[in-house]
Design a protein around this motif. Structure first.
Motif, mmCIF file in Angstrom:
data_model
loop_
_atom_site.group_PDB
_atom_site.id
_atom_site.type_symbol
_atom_site.label_atom_id
_atom_site.label_comp_id
_atom_site.label_asym_id
_atom_site.label_seq_id
_atom_site.Cartn_x
_atom_site.Cartn_y
_atom_site.Cartn_z
ATOM 1 N N LEU A 39 25.886 16.574 -49.468
ATOM 2 C CA LEU A 39 24.835 16.929 -49.058
ATOM 3 C C LEU A 39 24.408 16.383 -47.897
ATOM 4 C CD1 LEU A 39 25.543 19.898 -50.896
ATOM 5 C CD2 LEU A 39 26.968 19.851 -49.884
ATOM 6 N N ALA A 40 22.995 16.018 -48.772
ATOM 7 C CA ALA A 40 21.998 15.478 -47.171
ATOM 8 C C ALA A 40 22.584 14.887 -46.106
ATOM 9 C CB ALA A 40 21.319 14.356 -47.653
ATOM 10 N N LEU A 41 23.793 13.550 -46.454
ATOM 11 C CA LEU A 41 24.986 12.922 -46.418
ATOM 12 C C LEU A 41 25.367 13.342 -44.629
ATOM 13 C CD1 LEU A 41 25.726 10.094 -44.601
ATOM 14 C CD2 LEU A 41 26.861 10.164 -47.106
ATOM 15 N N ASN A 42 26.099 14.128 -45.250
ATOM 16 C CA ASN A 42 26.176 15.765 -44.344
ATOM 17 C C ASN A 42 26.382 16.253 -43.466
ATOM 18 O OD1 ASN A 42 28.429 17.728 -43.699
ATOM 19 N ND2 ASN A 42 29.259 18.528 -45.930
ATOM 20 N N TYR A 43 24.862 16.638 -44.278
ATOM 21 C CA TYR A 43 23.988 17.246 -43.057
ATOM 22 C C TYR A 43 24.039 16.389 -42.198
ATOM 23 C CZ TYR A 43 19.697 20.190 -41.487
ATOM 24 O OH TYR A 43 19.090 20.530 -40.752
ATOM 25 N N GLY A 44 23.829 15.244 -42.237
ATOM 26 C CA GLY A 44 22.659 14.188 -41.387
ATOM 27 C C GLY A 44 23.507 14.120 -40.508
ATOM 28 N N GLY B 250 22.206 10.163 -40.300
ATOM 29 C CA GLY B 250 23.144 10.192 -41.050
ATOM 30 C C GLY B 250 22.902 9.111 -41.830
ATOM 31 N N VAL B 251 22.095 8.288 -41.574
ATOM 32 C CA VAL B 251 21.217 7.350 -41.872
ATOM 33 C C VAL B 251 19.787 7.349 -42.525
ATOM 34 C CG1 VAL B 251 20.424 4.758 -42.100
ATOM 35 C CG2 VAL B 251 22.378 4.874 -40.781
ATOM 36 N N THR B 252 18.917 8.126 -41.742
ATOM 37 C CA THR B 252 17.928 9.073 -42.264
ATOM 38 C C THR B 252 17.720 10.075 -42.906
ATOM 39 O OG1 THR B 252 17.118 10.065 -40.418
ATOM 40 C CG2 THR B 252 16.593 7.351 -40.721
ATOM 41 N N GLY C 7 13.123 16.808 -37.514
ATOM 42 C CA GLY C 7 13.526 17.892 -38.165
ATOM 43 C C GLY C 7 14.337 17.913 -39.089
ATOM 44 N N GLY C 8 15.874 16.844 -38.450
ATOM 45 C CA GLY C 8 16.709 16.865 -39.505
ATOM 46 C C GLY C 8 16.050 16.546 -41.018
ATOM 47 N N SER C 9 15.210 15.050 -40.912
ATOM 48 C CA SER C 9 14.394 15.256 -42.206
ATOM 49 C C SER C 9 14.172 16.325 -43.246
ATOM 50 C CB SER C 9 14.297 14.207 -42.345
ATOM 51 O OG SER C 9 14.742 13.091 -41.832
ATOM 52 N N LEU C 10 13.594 17.075 -42.106
ATOM 53 C CA LEU C 10 12.710 17.849 -42.702
ATOM 54 C C LEU C 10 13.111 19.439 -43.003
ATOM 55 C CD1 LEU C 10 9.282 18.060 -39.902
ATOM 56 C CD2 LEU C 10 9.014 16.968 -42.869
ATOM 57 N N PHE C 11 14.117 19.713 -42.235
ATOM 58 C CA PHE C 11 14.527 20.953 -42.827
ATOM 59 C C PHE C 11 15.461 20.697 -44.164
ATOM 60 C CE2 PHE C 11 15.443 21.976 -37.458
ATOM 61 C CZ PHE C 11 14.672 22.759 -37.746
#
Length: 249
Positions: A145-150, A50-52, A130-134
């Motif tokens: 949306l990035a925070l949501n995805y994390g 959620g942070v990275t 993988g979360g950051s690369l995806f």
């Protein structure tokens, strides 16, 4: 709002880190023997993702992408630092993991001892990177949306390890065949859980393609029907003309 909800549920069920792309399997298998330990590691993964992910989105948006440095001036518009993605992403992840390790050791020494080496190893957990690369490859448009995805990806990983930990605690009292005890039955259960999670994908696969195909099919059917009606009218006229000629004769 719908975009956020779709991304949230898709990241948890359809694109689950464990069951869909098989990331983070090492800690998933090693730390899932007890529910309490699984909950602690799962919460740490949610926090780190959620942070990275949003932090790495900012790095990618304003530093790493081709032309991202244009905010420094027009002379920097041609710079492309995307080759630094792995280094900067891992640096961000390692910083957050170090923070989590300090907090867990301070407030829950028992959980810190239970997690052991797997807590600092979150820094090199392929699910975190993988979360950051995806996020980068899917071109997530904004930081919300990035925070949501994390967070949703972390929740999906948390649900996976929590579920398998609960099953493994109960399965100790079951009569499992000797060749399948341990990781054998765990892999089988993981596969069945993966099938179950993927079944939720049917709720999110609705799109505009079927209506468009149906509409085009309807238009084609109408055109065919109109051609048949025109042919029928021509045939009726020809029959009427031939009938009148026969009467005149």
């Amino acid at each position: 709002m719908l975009e956020h909800l779709e991304l949230f549920f898709r990241s948890i069920f359809v694109d689950n880190m464990v069951f869909a792309v098989f990331l983070g399997m090492c800690s998933y298998l090693a730390v899932s023997k007890k529910v309490s330990t699984a909950v602690g590691l799962g919460a740490a993964v949610i926090f780190v993702l959620g942070v990275t992910v949003p932090l790495n989105w900012l790095l990618d948006k304003y530093l790493l992408q081709d032309g991202a440095l244009v905010w420094l001036g027009p002379e920097y518009a041609d710079y492309d630092l995307s080759f630094l993605s792995f280094i900067l992403f891992i640096a961000t992840i390692a910083t957050m993991v170090q923070l989590v390790e300090i907090v867990v050791e301070k407030f829950s020494p028992s959980l810190y001892n239970s997690l052991g080496i797997f807590l600092p190893l979150i820094a090199v957990n392929c699910a975190i990177l993988g979360g950051s690369l995806f996020m980068q490859t899917r071109d997530i448009p904004n930081i919300g949306l990035a925070l949501n995805y994390g967070v949703s990806s972390g929740i999906g990983w948390f649900l996976a390890i929590l579920t398998i930990a609960a099953i493994r605690e109960k399965i100790r009292y079951s009569n499992v065949p000797a060749p399948l005890r341990g990781l054998g039955i765990t892999f089988i259960i993981t596969g069945l859980m993966g099938i179950g999670f993927q079944s939720f994908g049917g709720m999110l696969t609705g799109d505009n393609e079927p209506p468009e195909e149906t509409q085009s099919t309807t238009v084609e059917a109408q055109e065919v029907q109109e051609e048949k009606e025109i042919k029928k009218e021509i045939e009726d006229k020809e029959e009427a003309v031939s009938y009148n000629e026969a009467i005149n004769r």
